[in-house]
Design a protein around this motif. Structure first.
Motif, short mmCIF file in Angstrom:
data_model
loop_
_atom_site.label_atom_id
_atom_site.label_comp_id
_atom_site.label_asym_id
_atom_site.label_seq_id
_atom_site.Cartn_x
_atom_site.Cartn_y
_atom_site.Cartn_z
N ASP A 130 0.83 -1.21 0.00
CA ASP A 130 0.00 0.00 0.00
C ASP A 130 0.87 1.26 0.00
O ASP A 130 0.54 2.25 -0.66
CB ASP A 130 -0.93 0.00 1.22
N TYR A 133 2.18 1.69 -3.48
CA TYR A 133 1.16 2.20 -4.39
C TYR A 133 0.92 3.69 -4.15
O TYR A 133 0.75 4.47 -5.09
CB TYR A 133 -0.16 1.44 -4.20
N GLU A 134 0.93 4.07 -2.86
CA GLU A 134 0.72 5.48 -2.54
C GLU A 134 1.89 6.33 -3.01
O GLU A 134 1.71 7.42 -3.57
CB GLU A 134 0.53 5.64 -1.02
N ASN A 137 1.73 6.51 -6.85
CA ASN A 137 0.42 6.82 -7.43
C ASN A 137 0.58 7.92 -8.48
O ASN A 137 1.23 8.94 -8.23
CB ASN A 137 -0.52 7.28 -6.32
N GLN A 139 -1.49 10.00 -9.43
CA GLN A 139 -2.08 11.24 -8.93
C GLN A 139 -1.10 12.01 -8.05
O GLN A 139 -1.25 13.21 -7.84
CB GLN A 139 -3.35 10.93 -8.13
N LYS A 156 -2.02 7.72 -17.29
CA LYS A 156 -3.24 7.06 -16.81
C LYS A 156 -3.81 6.13 -17.87
O LYS A 156 -4.34 5.06 -17.55
CB LYS A 156 -4.29 8.11 -16.43
N ALA A 181 5.74 4.34 -11.54
CA ALA A 181 4.32 4.71 -11.48
C ALA A 181 3.52 3.90 -12.49
O ALA A 181 2.40 3.44 -12.19
CB ALA A 181 4.16 6.20 -11.73
N TYR A 184 3.25 0.29 -10.89
CA TYR A 184 2.42 0.15 -9.69
C TYR A 184 0.98 0.60 -9.91
O TYR A 184 0.15 0.47 -9.01
CB TYR A 184 3.05 0.90 -8.51
N ASN A 185 0.67 1.10 -11.09
CA ASN A 185 -0.71 1.42 -11.44
C ASN A 185 -1.20 0.51 -12.57
O ASN A 185 -2.15 0.86 -13.28
CB ASN A 185 -0.83 2.90 -11.84
N ARG A 189 1.15 -4.93 -10.81
CA ARG A 189 1.69 -4.27 -9.62
C ARG A 189 2.19 -5.25 -8.55
O ARG A 189 3.08 -4.90 -7.78
CB ARG A 189 0.63 -3.35 -9.01
#
Length: 341
Positions: A130, A133-134, A137, A139, A156, A181, A184-185, A189
């Motif tokens: 987690d 991923y954060e 991310n 975003q 994206k 990125a 992991y997106n 992942r």
């Protein structure tokens, strides 16, 4: 943890045994009651009777599997000797283990301890994932300039696919950050992300690192070694500074991209691999192609999707955002509140 049994005496005995061991224990007399507990306060471990009047422990297992919890509990099935085959079937469906009745106190405590150790490792692993991923991310990429918004929007769209990606950008623009990125997106992942810098490893070592080797392939090759491409199967291979890859290795990489096959040094057979390739460079690959230093066919294979990361001088409006980001980051890391610059 949660104990599920329609017999009050059995529930009370198990609750007493486990509480004496220091565990926090809830009980339920039916599958429906157990599911309510799971929804409100998800337990790490569930001990459930297999045979119950209304719904069975197998149905409880199926219900929890259908819920697809982020951190699934370890389910231990309690069964009479004559129904061991059903308990084995439950394990095939994802149950952690089973206990046979009449229950032995030491065995119960031992199995629960084992299950809890496994769950703690699972939870720790999930927390680390987690955090990754954060951290990566899409975003979370800092930038509000038009060029960065365009880059993020393209990422994206590309991340969930298996498309090969070529990342272009000067040193220090964050090419590996973008590559991570993308990984992991993506659906990959939970599989390996392997990064290798083609400019920092000598040619003879780079080939054996990427493709592996068989015993006797060269002096000192006394045993078989899997290459990074093989070890990354199912995941993402990031080839940084791809422009520095020697021409003979470019031909071998092209075969991997075209056929999805790899052959170890000294090996006679090729075998299938499933990797997504992301490459990056600060060089002008078109110029290298014109100069005969980079294969044109490989170049076209790599640039299915091209992402260009602009240097900071081309997106000066992002400097305040980056300043705030790093002030907050270092304040958190060093436990000191920084007001600004």
């Amino acid at each position: 943890m949660l104990v599920v049994d329609d017999e009050p005496l059995q529930r009370d005995i198990l609750q007493t045994i486990l509480r004496e061991e220091g565990y926090d224990v809830e009980t339920a007399s039916s599958v429906d009651e157990a599911l309510q507990v799971v929804k409100e306060n998800p337990p790490k471990i569930i001990l459930t009777d297999l045979k119950m009047p209304d719904r069975s422990g197998m149905e409880l297992l199926d219900e929890i599997n259908n819920m697809k919890p982020h951190a699934p509990p370890a389910i231990i099935i309690m069964t009479a000797f004559g129904t061991i085959s059903s308990a084995v079937e439950a394990i095939k469906k994802g149950a952690y283990d089973y206990l046979t009745k009449p229950l032995d106190k030491e065995t119960v405590v031992y199995k629960v301890k084992q299950a809890l150790e496994r769950q703690n490792l699972l939870y720790e692993n999930l927390q680390l994932k987690d955090a990754l991923y954060e951290k990566f991310n899409i975003q979370g990429i800092v930038g509000k300039s038009s060029v960065m918004k365009e880059l993020i929007n393209t990422m994206k769209k590309v991340a969930p696919t298996n498309a090969t990606v070529l990342i272009l950008g000067e040193s220090g623009t964050g090419k590996e950050l973008v590559a991570r990125a993308l990984h992991y997106n993506s659906p990959r992942r939970n599989r390996p992300f392997t990064a290798i810098n083609c400019a920092s490893i000598p040619e003879n070592l780079l080939e054996s690192e990427l493709f592996g080797y068989e015993p006797g392939a060269f002096t000192g090759a006394t045993s078989r070694k899997r290459g990074l491409i093989e070890a990354t199967s199912g995941g993402t291979l990031f080839l940084d500074e791809i422009g520095d890859m020697p021409l003979n290795l470019q031909a071998k990489l092209l075969r991997v991209l075209q056929d999805g096959e790899v052959r170890r040094l000294g090996g006679k057979e090729s075998f299938k691999v499933d990797i997504r390739t992301v490459a990056a460079t600060h060089q002008d690959l078109e110029r290298l192609v014109d100069e005969g230093l980079f294969r044109q066919d490989l170049y076209y294979r790599l640039r299915v999707v091209t992402l260009r990361i602009p240097p900071l001088r081309e997106r000066k409006e992002d400097i305040p955002l980056l300043t705030d980001f790093f002030i907050e980051r270092f304040s958190r890391e060093y436990g000191r509140e920084l007001k600004g610059m």
